[in-house]
Design a protein around this motif. Sequence first.
Motif, mmCIF file in Angstrom:
data_model
loop_
_atom_site.group_PDB
_atom_site.id
_atom_site.type_symbol
_atom_site.label_atom_id
_atom_site.label_comp_id
_atom_site.label_asym_id
_atom_site.label_seq_id
_atom_site.Cartn_x
_atom_site.Cartn_y
_atom_site.Cartn_z
ATOM 1 N N LYS A 174 -54.302 -5.680 -55.207
ATOM 2 C CA LYS A 174 -54.568 -4.999 -53.943
ATOM 3 C C LYS A 174 -53.421 -5.324 -52.992
ATOM 4 N N LEU A 175 -52.613 -4.312 -52.701
ATOM 5 C CA LEU A 175 -51.427 -4.503 -51.867
ATOM 6 C C LEU A 175 -51.751 -4.233 -50.406
ATOM 7 N N LEU A 176 -51.165 -5.029 -49.524
ATOM 8 C CA LEU A 176 -51.193 -4.730 -48.092
ATOM 9 C C LEU A 176 -49.793 -4.285 -47.710
ATOM 10 N N ILE A 177 -49.679 -3.007 -47.331
ATOM 11 C CA ILE A 177 -48.372 -2.392 -47.127
ATOM 12 C C ILE A 177 -48.141 -2.098 -45.650
ATOM 13 N N ASP A 178 -46.958 -2.453 -45.180
ATOM 14 C CA ASP A 178 -46.507 -2.043 -43.845
ATOM 15 C C ASP A 178 -45.836 -0.692 -44.014
ATOM 16 N N THR A 179 -46.553 0.384 -43.656
ATOM 17 C CA THR A 179 -46.046 1.739 -43.903
ATOM 18 C C THR A 179 -44.828 2.083 -43.057
ATOM 19 N N LYS A 180 -44.666 1.407 -41.925
ATOM 20 C CA LYS A 180 -43.503 1.699 -41.078
ATOM 21 C C LYS A 180 -42.222 1.187 -41.712
ATOM 22 N N ARG A 181 -42.327 0.100 -42.422
ATOM 23 C CA ARG A 181 -41.138 -0.485 -43.053
ATOM 24 C C ARG A 181 -41.106 -0.262 -44.565
ATOM 25 N N ILE A 199 -57.479 -17.177 -42.545
ATOM 26 C CA ILE A 199 -56.507 -17.758 -41.623
ATOM 27 C C ILE A 199 -55.080 -17.514 -42.104
ATOM 28 N N SER A 200 -54.862 -17.698 -43.401
ATOM 29 C CA SER A 200 -53.512 -17.486 -43.934
ATOM 30 C C SER A 200 -53.085 -16.035 -43.793
ATOM 31 N N SER A 201 -54.033 -15.100 -43.935
ATOM 32 C CA SER A 201 -53.709 -13.673 -43.792
ATOM 33 C C SER A 201 -53.286 -13.357 -42.363
ATOM 34 N N ILE A 202 -54.037 -13.880 -41.394
ATOM 35 C CA ILE A 202 -53.703 -13.644 -39.981
ATOM 36 C C ILE A 202 -52.363 -14.279 -39.641
ATOM 37 N N THR A 203 -52.116 -15.465 -40.154
ATOM 38 C CA THR A 203 -50.841 -16.148 -39.914
ATOM 39 C C THR A 203 -49.678 -15.329 -40.438
ATOM 40 N N LEU A 204 -49.867 -14.713 -41.593
ATOM 41 C CA LEU A 204 -48.793 -13.913 -42.183
ATOM 42 C C LEU A 204 -48.515 -12.660 -41.356
ATOM 43 N N LEU A 205 -49.554 -12.060 -40.815
ATOM 44 C CA LEU A 205 -49.351 -10.881 -39.973
ATOM 45 C C LEU A 205 -48.508 -11.241 -38.755
ATOM 46 N N ASN A 206 -48.750 -12.402 -38.192
ATOM 47 C CA ASN A 206 -47.922 -12.865 -37.070
ATOM 48 C C ASN A 206 -46.497 -13.148 -37.523
ATOM 49 N N LYS A 207 -46.377 -13.745 -38.708
ATOM 50 C CA LYS A 207 -45.057 -14.063 -39.230
ATOM 51 C C LYS A 207 -44.218 -12.802 -39.441
ATOM 52 N N PHE A 208 -44.872 -11.736 -39.931
ATOM 53 C CA PHE A 208 -44.159 -10.483 -40.173
ATOM 54 C C PHE A 208 -44.046 -9.619 -38.915
ATOM 55 N N VAL A 241 -46.266 -8.033 -37.133
ATOM 56 C CA VAL A 241 -47.001 -6.772 -37.209
ATOM 57 C C VAL A 241 -47.688 -6.525 -35.872
ATOM 58 N N LYS A 242 -47.299 -5.452 -35.193
ATOM 59 C CA LYS A 242 -47.842 -5.132 -33.877
ATOM 60 C C LYS A 242 -48.970 -4.114 -33.952
ATOM 61 N N GLU A 243 -48.863 -3.195 -34.907
ATOM 62 C CA GLU A 243 -49.846 -2.120 -35.014
ATOM 63 C C GLU A 243 -50.610 -2.267 -36.327
ATOM 64 N N VAL A 244 -51.882 -2.632 -36.214
ATOM 65 C CA VAL A 244 -52.718 -2.778 -37.407
ATOM 66 C C VAL A 244 -52.900 -1.430 -38.097
ATOM 67 N N GLY A 245 -52.831 -0.360 -37.328
ATOM 68 C CA GLY A 245 -52.975 0.969 -37.903
ATOM 69 C C GLY A 245 -51.858 1.349 -38.854
ATOM 70 N N ALA A 246 -50.747 0.628 -38.783
ATOM 71 C CA ALA A 246 -49.627 0.918 -39.677
ATOM 72 C C ALA A 246 -49.789 0.237 -41.037
ATOM 73 N N LEU A 247 -50.843 -0.581 -41.153
ATOM 74 C CA LEU A 247 -51.086 -1.271 -42.413
ATOM 75 C C LEU A 247 -51.954 -0.422 -43.336
ATOM 76 N N GLU A 248 -51.649 -0.468 -44.597
ATOM 77 C CA GLU A 248 -52.391 0.320 -45.582
ATOM 78 C C GLU A 248 -52.708 -0.549 -46.795
ATOM 79 N N GLU A 249 -53.955 -0.472 -47.243
ATOM 80 C CA GLU A 249 -54.351 -1.156 -48.468
ATOM 81 C C GLU A 249 -54.205 -0.193 -49.640
ATOM 82 N N LYS A 250 -53.665 -0.701 -50.727
ATOM 83 C CA LYS A 250 -53.481 0.138 -51.904
ATOM 84 C C LYS A 250 -53.740 -0.690 -53.155
ATOM 85 N N VAL A 251 -54.593 -0.198 -54.037
ATOM 86 C CA VAL A 251 -54.887 -0.880 -55.290
ATOM 87 C C VAL A 251 -54.050 -0.258 -56.399
#
Length: 238
Positions: free
Chosen positions: A11-18, A184-193, A195-205
């Motif tokens: 299950k991938l979490l993709i930043d569609t903007k990048r 917690i690790s997931s939220i930390t990674l979003l900050n690390k990357f 990511v400003k817009e959660v709507g730009a994230l896409e889950e893909k299996v």
Amino acid sequence: MASSSANLTLKLLIDTKRDKVLFAEASKSVVDFFLNLLCLPISSVIRLLSKNEMVGCLGNLYESVENLNDTYMQPDTNKDVLLKPIAPISSAAISGLLPSNVNRSDKREETKFYRCPCHDDYVTCNSRTICPIQYCGNRMTSEMKYVDDNEVAEDVLPNKNGFVKEVVTYMIMDDLVITPMSTISSITLLNKFNVKEVGALEEKVVELGMKEGVNLLKASLQSKMVLTNVFIKNKTET
């Protein structure tokens, strides 16, 4: 082969903007597959990816051994020791992700072992060897039964339980850093990357088959954006 890996997914979490995979949720079996890449002999990797696709000169080295006449090899030395080394597979569930030329199907059925007719302290592959026991002097000509490597695999190598435990979901980063997953690790990674817009994230299996397994191996040797290159860039280029 295909059936053994049909149930493996990421299950991938993709930043569609990048157009970038931030991380993937993975099961124990998928993590076992990635860890098993560390067990592959380099000759098996070269044969799997083909000599022309290898980065650097190892492909040329492999081809040199292939072309070298047996006359130049040491007596009782088989080139397959270099060209077709045994590659341990930790679990039948992940063996379907790589072609059989990199798993334990490369059997050494021609290998024979001998011991002294009077002593069993030592073993040799050469029946002309003299027993090293003092005052013996016999040739080690008593052939011993060779146990197929698959029969001893569960005792010598990690067995069907693989490498990691199944009690948690694992997180695989784009550069193949693997850690147990948590909120917690997931939220930390979003900050690390950043990511400003959660709507730009896409889950893909995505499913993992033999094609993806080979592509993941190849990408892991050439890039630090393995998941992105295999599951996003390759898809858009085809």
